[in-house]
Design a protein around this motif. Structure first.
Motif, mmCIF file in Angstrom:
data_model
loop_
_atom_site.group_PDB
_atom_site.id
_atom_site.type_symbol
_atom_site.label_atom_id
_atom_site.label_comp_id
_atom_site.label_asym_id
_atom_site.label_seq_id
_atom_site.Cartn_x
_atom_site.Cartn_y
_atom_site.Cartn_z
ATOM 1 N N ASP A 87 29.085 50.772 46.325
ATOM 2 C CA ASP A 87 28.814 50.113 45.315
ATOM 3 C C ASP A 87 30.219 49.610 44.371
ATOM 4 O OD1 ASP A 87 26.066 50.451 45.710
ATOM 5 O OD2 ASP A 87 25.812 51.991 44.003
ATOM 6 N N MET A 88 31.335 50.431 44.409
ATOM 7 C CA MET A 88 32.348 49.952 43.889
ATOM 8 C C MET A 88 32.919 48.979 44.503
ATOM 9 S SD MET A 88 35.752 52.681 43.495
ATOM 10 C CE MET A 88 34.933 53.860 42.629
ATOM 11 N N ASN A 89 32.882 48.748 45.618
ATOM 12 C CA ASN A 89 33.458 47.451 46.601
ATOM 13 C C ASN A 89 32.564 46.288 46.732
ATOM 14 O OD1 ASN A 89 36.136 48.689 46.753
ATOM 15 N ND2 ASN A 89 35.502 49.838 48.757
ATOM 16 N N GLU A 90 31.459 46.364 45.902
ATOM 17 C CA GLU A 90 30.476 45.428 46.165
ATOM 18 C C GLU A 90 30.907 44.017 45.766
ATOM 19 O OE1 GLU A 90 25.829 44.151 44.725
ATOM 20 O OE2 GLU A 90 26.982 45.863 43.745
ATOM 21 N N ALA A 91 31.782 44.047 44.549
ATOM 22 C CA ALA A 91 32.275 42.568 43.999
ATOM 23 C C ALA A 91 33.452 42.041 45.443
ATOM 24 C CB ALA A 91 33.093 42.516 42.963
ATOM 25 N N LEU A 92 34.119 42.936 46.084
ATOM 26 C CA LEU A 92 34.908 42.539 47.038
ATOM 27 C C LEU A 92 34.421 42.166 48.368
ATOM 28 C CD1 LEU A 92 37.633 45.017 46.736
ATOM 29 C CD2 LEU A 92 37.664 42.853 45.761
ATOM 30 N N VAL A 93 33.022 42.785 48.693
ATOM 31 C CA VAL A 93 32.353 42.548 49.713
ATOM 32 C C VAL A 93 31.742 41.024 49.713
ATOM 33 C CG1 VAL A 93 30.363 43.123 51.104
ATOM 34 C CG2 VAL A 93 31.767 45.192 50.446
ATOM 35 N N LYS A 94 31.494 40.765 48.634
ATOM 36 C CA LYS A 94 30.632 39.410 48.424
ATOM 37 C C LYS A 94 31.782 38.424 48.220
ATOM 38 C CE LYS A 94 26.516 41.536 46.485
ATOM 39 N NZ LYS A 94 25.615 41.413 45.189
ATOM 40 N N ASN A 95 33.192 38.612 48.137
ATOM 41 C CA ASN A 95 34.107 37.534 47.947
ATOM 42 C C ASN A 95 34.440 37.089 49.245
ATOM 43 O OD1 ASN A 95 36.444 36.379 47.627
ATOM 44 N ND2 ASN A 95 37.033 37.290 45.529
ATOM 45 N N PRO A 96 34.339 35.929 49.624
ATOM 46 C CA PRO A 96 34.537 35.519 51.061
ATOM 47 C C PRO A 96 36.105 35.326 51.134
ATOM 48 C CG PRO A 96 32.817 33.853 50.129
ATOM 49 C CD PRO A 96 33.368 34.936 48.973
ATOM 50 N N GLU A 97 36.864 35.056 50.392
ATOM 51 C CA GLU A 97 38.275 34.979 50.387
ATOM 52 C C GLU A 97 38.892 36.476 50.560
ATOM 53 O OE1 GLU A 97 42.150 33.457 47.804
ATOM 54 O OE2 GLU A 97 40.372 32.997 47.176
ATOM 55 N N PHE A 98 38.367 37.367 49.813
ATOM 56 C CA PHE A 98 39.184 38.667 49.988
ATOM 57 C C PHE A 98 38.361 39.240 51.532
ATOM 58 C CE2 PHE A 98 38.798 43.310 50.023
ATOM 59 C CZ PHE A 98 40.083 43.577 49.463
ATOM 60 N N SER A 99 37.277 39.108 51.719
ATOM 61 C CA SER A 99 36.728 39.661 53.037
ATOM 62 C C SER A 99 37.566 39.005 54.202
ATOM 63 C CB SER A 99 35.248 39.164 53.158
ATOM 64 O OG SER A 99 34.490 40.299 52.493
ATOM 65 N N ALA A 100 37.743 37.409 54.180
ATOM 66 C CA ALA A 100 38.647 36.980 55.261
ATOM 67 C C ALA A 100 40.069 37.681 55.260
ATOM 68 C CB ALA A 100 38.652 35.430 55.075
ATOM 69 N N TRP A 101 40.549 37.734 54.265
ATOM 70 C CA TRP A 101 41.972 38.386 54.187
ATOM 71 C C TRP A 101 41.705 39.765 54.898
ATOM 72 C CZ3 TRP A 101 43.244 42.997 51.647
ATOM 73 C CH2 TRP A 101 44.439 43.505 51.737
ATOM 74 N N LEU A 102 40.880 40.641 54.813
ATOM 75 C CA LEU A 102 40.684 41.955 55.034
ATOM 76 C C LEU A 102 40.472 42.052 56.434
ATOM 77 C CD1 LEU A 102 40.759 44.978 53.711
ATOM 78 C CD2 LEU A 102 38.273 44.665 53.742
ATOM 79 N N MET A 103 39.683 41.147 57.002
ATOM 80 C CA MET A 103 39.348 40.946 58.426
ATOM 81 C C MET A 103 40.772 40.724 59.077
ATOM 82 S SD MET A 103 36.411 42.177 58.685
ATOM 83 C CE MET A 103 36.674 43.137 57.127
ATOM 84 N N SER A 104 41.569 39.976 58.427
ATOM 85 C CA SER A 104 42.809 39.730 59.028
ATOM 86 C C SER A 104 43.742 40.868 59.048
ATOM 87 C CB SER A 104 43.479 38.516 58.582
ATOM 88 O OG SER A 104 44.057 38.718 57.176
ATOM 89 N N ARG A 105 43.675 41.788 58.476
ATOM 90 C CA ARG A 105 44.464 42.990 58.244
ATOM 91 C C ARG A 105 44.029 44.337 59.005
ATOM 92 N NH1 ARG A 105 47.996 44.826 57.476
ATOM 93 N NH2 ARG A 105 48.259 46.004 55.484
#
Length: 255
Positions: A195-213
């Motif tokens: 739940d704490m990361n829900e906003a990040l999970v739903k953020n396409p830009e952040f998720s794309a960055w995360l998958m690249s890392r």
């Protein structure tokens, strides 16, 4: 290797902030390994619901409702454990919060709230547990760190300061209490589906960055912390002290 090394039967585990999220997953994992659970949270109804759900699948569990930022409430809870003859063998300092905004926009009150919830609480609850563990010459303390114990990102300054503190608080506990049979270690979760990361999970830009890392190319699941937690709670880790195990899909290993 014998599974007896990881058997937690006969031990009692208190997991703070365990009515949901990472704490709930860790608590249930410890129960599957044989531990008797004490579920903690600040919301009595949520704690009662978690206790009922865990008990319904056959695990020994009770609830203890207290705020980890309330020192008097923590001391009262441990006094109650003493009166009931409950010995805390395993403590997981999991309770935490997150507030995201630029560092220059944080008020002192917001800073203190994050530090007190994520860092000071681990000291106070850990201190009270250790006071009981040291005379018994045994005990396991597991603090929950973060990738932020090593690295910083914008908008989470107080959290980063707190989790960096967790790393060295864990070392301080280890060097002071190891001779008394108490092991203090930490787990550093990577980016988990909570739940704490829900906003990040739903953020396409952040998720794309995360998958690249992340070498694993995915978010972590809360139950993927259980292996590290059971190891650090068990006799398998009796000579492991002052360490932090990162469960992060390889993120810290990647440039």
């Amino acid at each position: 290797m014998s599974h007896a090394l990881f058997d937690l039967s006969g031990r009692t585990a208190l997991v703070t902030g365990s009515s949901r999220g990472l704490g709930r997953a860790i608590a249930e994992g410890l129960a599957r390994a044989g531990a008797r659970l004490i579920v903690n949270g600040v919301d009595p109804a949520r704690v009662e619901a978690a206790v009922a759900e865990i008990r319904a699948v056959g695990y020994a569990v009770e609830g203890s409702t207290f705020d980890v930022t309330d020192e008097a409430g923590i001391i009262e809870a441990f006094t109650h454990f003493d009166a009931a003859g409950t010995e805390i063998d395993i403590l997981v300092n999991n309770a935490g919060i997150q507030v995201r905004k630029p560092l220059i926009e944080f008020s002192s009150a917001e800073w203190r709230k994050v530090i007190e919830t994520n860092l000071t609480s681990a000291f106070v609850v850990g201190r009270e547990a250790a006071k009981r563990m040291i005379p018994r010459k045994r005990g396991k303390i597991i603090n929950i760190g973060s990738l932020a114990s090593e690295l910083a990102r914008p908008t989470v300054g107080p959290y980063t300061a707190a989790k960096g503190g967790i790393k060295n608080l864990t070392r301080s506990m280890a060097v002071e209490w190891a001779a008394n049979g108490v092991q203090a270690n930490a787990i550093g979760p990577g980016y988990m589906l909570t739940d704490m990361n829900e906003a990040l999970v739903k953020n396409p830009e952040f998720s794309a960055w995360l998958m690249s890392r992340i070498p694993s190319k995915r978010w972590g699941r809360p139950d993927e912390l259980v292996g590290a937690a059971v190891f650090l709670a068990s006799t398998a880790s009796d000579y492991v002290n002052g360490q932090i195990i990162y469960v992060d899909g390889g993120m810290l290993a990647a440039m």
